[in-house]
Design an enzyme around this catalytic site. Structure first.
Site, PDB file in Angstrom:
ATOM      1  N   LYS A  64       0.819  -1.220   0.000  1.00 56.45           N
ATOM      2  CA  LYS A  64       0.000   0.000   0.000  1.00 56.45           C
ATOM      3  C   LYS A  64       0.852   1.269   0.000  1.00 56.45           C
ATOM      4  O   LYS A  64       0.445   2.288  -0.553  1.00 56.45           O
ATOM      5  CB  LYS A  64      -0.954   0.005   1.200  1.00 56.45           C
ATOM      6  CG  LYS A  64      -2.030  -1.075   1.075  1.00 56.45           C
ATOM      7  CD  LYS A  64      -3.029  -1.000   2.203  1.00 56.45           C
ATOM      8  CE  LYS A  64      -3.961  -2.194   2.152  1.00 56.45           C
ATOM      9  NZ  LYS A  64      -5.019  -2.143   3.143  1.00 56.45           N
ATOM     10  N   ASP A 100      -9.857   2.397   2.780  1.00 59.89           N
ATOM     11  CA  ASP A 100      -9.869   1.555   3.992  1.00 59.89           C
ATOM     12  C   ASP A 100     -10.478   2.273   5.199  1.00 59.89           C
ATOM     13  O   ASP A 100     -11.321   1.716   5.905  1.00 59.89           O
ATOM     14  CB  ASP A 100      -8.436   1.145   4.364  1.00 59.89           C
ATOM     15  CG  ASP A 100      -7.929  -0.019   3.531  1.00 59.89           C
ATOM     16  OD1 ASP A 100      -8.750  -0.833   3.071  1.00 59.89           O
ATOM     17  OD2 ASP A 100      -6.703  -0.115   3.337  1.00 59.89           O
ATOM     18  N   TYR A 209     -10.994 -10.661   9.698  1.00 59.22           N
ATOM     19  CA  TYR A 209     -12.304 -11.193   9.318  1.00 59.22           C
ATOM     20  C   TYR A 209     -12.200 -12.682   9.009  1.00 59.22           C
ATOM     21  O   TYR A 209     -11.117 -13.215   8.820  1.00 59.22           O
ATOM     22  CB  TYR A 209     -12.889 -10.431   8.123  1.00 59.22           C
ATOM     23  CG  TYR A 209     -12.058 -10.487   6.856  1.00 59.22           C
ATOM     24  CD1 TYR A 209     -11.152  -9.490   6.562  1.00 59.22           C
ATOM     25  CD2 TYR A 209     -12.200 -11.534   5.942  1.00 59.22           C
ATOM     26  CE1 TYR A 209     -10.395  -9.529   5.408  1.00 59.22           C
ATOM     27  CE2 TYR A 209     -11.459 -11.577   4.774  1.00 59.22           C
ATOM     28  CZ  TYR A 209     -10.551 -10.577   4.510  1.00 59.22           C
ATOM     29  OH  TYR A 209      -9.798 -10.623   3.368  1.00 59.22           O
TER      30      TYR A 209
HETATM   31  P1  NDP Z   1       1.067  -4.361  10.126  1.00 59.59           P
HETATM   32  O1  NDP Z   1       2.016  -5.470   9.849  1.00 59.59           O
HETATM   33  O2  NDP Z   1       1.309  -3.033   9.508  1.00 59.59           O
HETATM   34  O3  NDP Z   1       0.974  -4.130  11.763  1.00 59.59           O
HETATM   35  C1  NDP Z   1       0.840  -5.216  12.623  1.00 59.59           C
HETATM   36  C2  NDP Z   1       0.672  -4.729  14.080  1.00 59.59           C
HETATM   37  O4  NDP Z   1       0.315  -5.862  14.859  1.00 59.59           O
HETATM   38  C3  NDP Z   1       1.919  -4.127  14.727  1.00 59.59           C
HETATM   39  O5  NDP Z   1       1.546  -3.058  15.551  1.00 59.59           O
HETATM   40  C4  NDP Z   1       2.474  -5.300  15.573  1.00 59.59           C
HETATM   41  O6  NDP Z   1       3.163  -4.890  16.731  1.00 59.59           O
HETATM   42  C5  NDP Z   1       1.191  -5.958  15.980  1.00 59.59           C
HETATM   43  N1  NDP Z   1       1.331  -7.387  16.299  1.00 59.59           N
HETATM   44  C6  NDP Z   1       1.684  -8.395  15.457  1.00 59.59           C
HETATM   45  N2  NDP Z   1       1.661  -9.570  16.095  1.00 59.59           N
HETATM   46  C7  NDP Z   1       1.298  -9.300  17.385  1.00 59.59           C
HETATM   47  C8  NDP Z   1       1.107 -10.110  18.536  1.00 59.59           C
HETATM   48  N3  NDP Z   1       1.281 -11.436  18.508  1.00 59.59           N
HETATM   49  N4  NDP Z   1       0.720  -9.502  19.694  1.00 59.59           N
HETATM   50  C9  NDP Z   1       0.508  -8.169  19.718  1.00 59.59           C
HETATM   51  N5  NDP Z   1       0.705  -7.343  18.660  1.00 59.59           N
HETATM   52  C10 NDP Z   1       1.097  -7.911  17.507  1.00 59.59           C
HETATM   53  O7  NDP Z   1      -0.365  -4.936   9.746  1.00 59.59           O
HETATM   54  P2  NDP Z   1      -1.636  -4.185   9.085  1.00 59.59           P
HETATM   55  O8  NDP Z   1      -1.930  -2.960   9.879  1.00 59.59           O
HETATM   56  O9  NDP Z   1      -1.456  -4.068   7.622  1.00 59.59           O
HETATM   57  O10 NDP Z   1      -2.796  -5.277   9.312  1.00 59.59           O
HETATM   58  C11 NDP Z   1      -3.207  -5.595  10.627  1.00 59.59           C
HETATM   59  C12 NDP Z   1      -4.397  -6.530  10.601  1.00 59.59           C
HETATM   60  O11 NDP Z   1      -5.521  -5.895  10.025  1.00 59.59           O
HETATM   61  C13 NDP Z   1      -4.153  -7.813   9.807  1.00 59.59           C
HETATM   62  O12 NDP Z   1      -4.652  -8.877  10.562  1.00 59.59           O
HETATM   63  C14 NDP Z   1      -4.957  -7.598   8.531  1.00 59.59           C
HETATM   64  O13 NDP Z   1      -5.422  -8.825   8.016  1.00 59.59           O
HETATM   65  C15 NDP Z   1      -6.116  -6.734   9.033  1.00 59.59           C
HETATM   66  N6  NDP Z   1      -6.720  -5.890   7.989  1.00 59.59           N
HETATM   67  C16 NDP Z   1      -8.051  -6.041   7.680  1.00 59.59           C
HETATM   68  C17 NDP Z   1      -8.674  -5.235   6.713  1.00 59.59           C
HETATM   69  C18 NDP Z   1     -10.132  -5.439   6.405  1.00 59.59           C
HETATM   70  O14 NDP Z   1     -10.604  -4.948   5.349  1.00 59.59           O
HETATM   71  N7  NDP Z   1     -10.889  -6.077   7.259  1.00 59.59           N
HETATM   72  C19 NDP Z   1      -7.933  -4.208   5.964  1.00 59.59           C
HETATM   73  C20 NDP Z   1      -6.536  -4.110   6.375  1.00 59.59           C
HETATM   74  C21 NDP Z   1      -5.963  -4.928   7.342  1.00 59.59           C
HETATM   75  P3  NDP Z   1       4.760  -4.593  16.738  1.00 59.59           P
HETATM   76  O15 NDP Z   1       4.935  -3.165  16.284  1.00 59.59           O
HETATM   77  O16 NDP Z   1       5.165  -4.795  18.155  1.00 59.59           O
HETATM   78  O17 NDP Z   1       5.409  -5.582  15.806  1.00 59.59           O
END
Ligand code: NDP
Length: 264
Positions: A64, A100, A209
């Site tokens: 993105k 989004d 989801y």
């Molecule tokens: P990113 O990779 O940009 O960010 C992931 C975040 O999750 C970080 O803050 C990370 O923390 C945290 N994280 C990862 N694993 C863990 C864990 N085990 N415990 C706690 N925190 C954790 O991801 P995105 O923002 O792109 O996507 C996030 C979620 O949103 C995904 O599951 C994606 O599928 C969903 N999504 C859904 C959409 C929809 O249309 N429904 C649209 C876009 C995304 P840290 O900084 O510490 O690593």
């Protein structure tokens, strides 16, 4: 000639977007087709988009930000966050948008008036939602596992905490934007902290989801009104399709048809 659309991502095979858009095109007799493109290198987005002769596209993880760079022009909310999830070809130029955040706002409408939100996670989705919430003058707090990604949010002058520094307050809405629970059974923060947070909120939403995450399961046990990320997915697609079809169909009609594709 039939118009061709695609979703770019890595991975992309799981995406529901082709089904949603093709079902809409078929139902409303639009001469168009929507496919998926597995793109590993985001820097090749522009040449791939143009060589395929695409009329428009959606972009999903992890491209993105690369999509923002690839566009000749970026419009609306995408300019604020530097993240593009929808591209339209206009007079030979790639125009970028972000649907989004507005998709999420539409998804939480049934919750009514919201004033304060706690966001779990500090990745790309959190960035989009936080900026959108700030436009609406919501009071926003971000809670993340690690400190590094909080720098961006600190620069926005909002309350940011890691699990260690966090003190729970009252919130109207708590949103999980972490990927905890996506492919594992983890909570977005230590379970005791999540339990405390859930006893201080009226509503809960998860960006994930297709499954009830442990976070949503706990909200359900506590009788909190919750929703998963399906409506966010739906409405970002509705808003993207509105652009693909040059605003020919109203949003309600598009949403009703696309929602039916979820049952196919
Ligand atoms: P990113 O990779 O940009 O960010 C992931 C975040 O999750 C970080 O803050 C990370 O923390 C945290 N994280 C990862 N694993 C863990 C864990 N085990 N415990 C706690 N925190 C954790 O991801 P995105 O923002 O792109 O996507 C996030 C979620 O949103 C995904 O599951 C994606 O599928 C969903 N999504 C859904 C959409 C929809 O249309 N429904 C649209 C876009 C995304 P840290 O900084 O510490 O690593």
């Amino acid at each position: 000639m039939s118009k061709l659309f695609a979703i770019f991502g890595d991975p992309v095979s799981h995406s529901r977007s082709p089904l949603m858009h093709n079902y809409l095109f078929k139902t409303l007799h639009v001469d168009a087709c929507y496919t998926r493109v597995h793109l590993t290198n985001g820097s090749q987005l522009k040449e791939t988009f143009l060589s395929l002769g695409l009329y428009g596209a959606n972009i999903t993880v992890p491209h993105k930000e690369a999509a923002y760079e690839a566009c000749d022009e970026v419009r609306g909310f995408a300019t604020t966050i530097g993240v593009v999830n929808t591209i339209i070809l206009e007079n030979g130029k790639m125009i970028g948008y972000n649907t989004d955040a507005d998709g999420f706002m539409e998804a939480i409408k049934p919750f009514g008036a919201i004033k304060s939100v706690l966001i779990l996670g500090a990745g790309g989705t959190a960035k989009a939602l936080v900026n959108r919430f700030l436009q609406n003058k919501y009071k926003v707090t971000v809670l993340n596992r690690s400190a590094q990604r909080l720098t961006y949010f600190k620069d926005l002058n909002i309350t940011c905490d890691t699990w260690e520094s966090f003190t729970c307050k009252d919130y109207d809405l708590v949103v999980n934007t972490t990927s905890a629970g996506l492919k594992d059974d983890l909570y977005p923060a230590p379970k005791a902290q999540i339990e405390e947070i859930l006893s201080h909120t009226s509503f809960v939403a998860d960006a994930i989801y297709g499954k009830v995450t442990p976070f949503l399961e706990l909200a359900k046990d506590k009788n909190i009104i919750y929703k998963d990320g399906a409506d966010m997915l739906l409405y970002q697609g509705v808003l993207a399709n509105h652009l693909f079809c040059d605003k020919q169909f109203d949003l309600d009609t598009t949403a009703k048809i696309m929602k039916k594709s979820f049952n196919l």
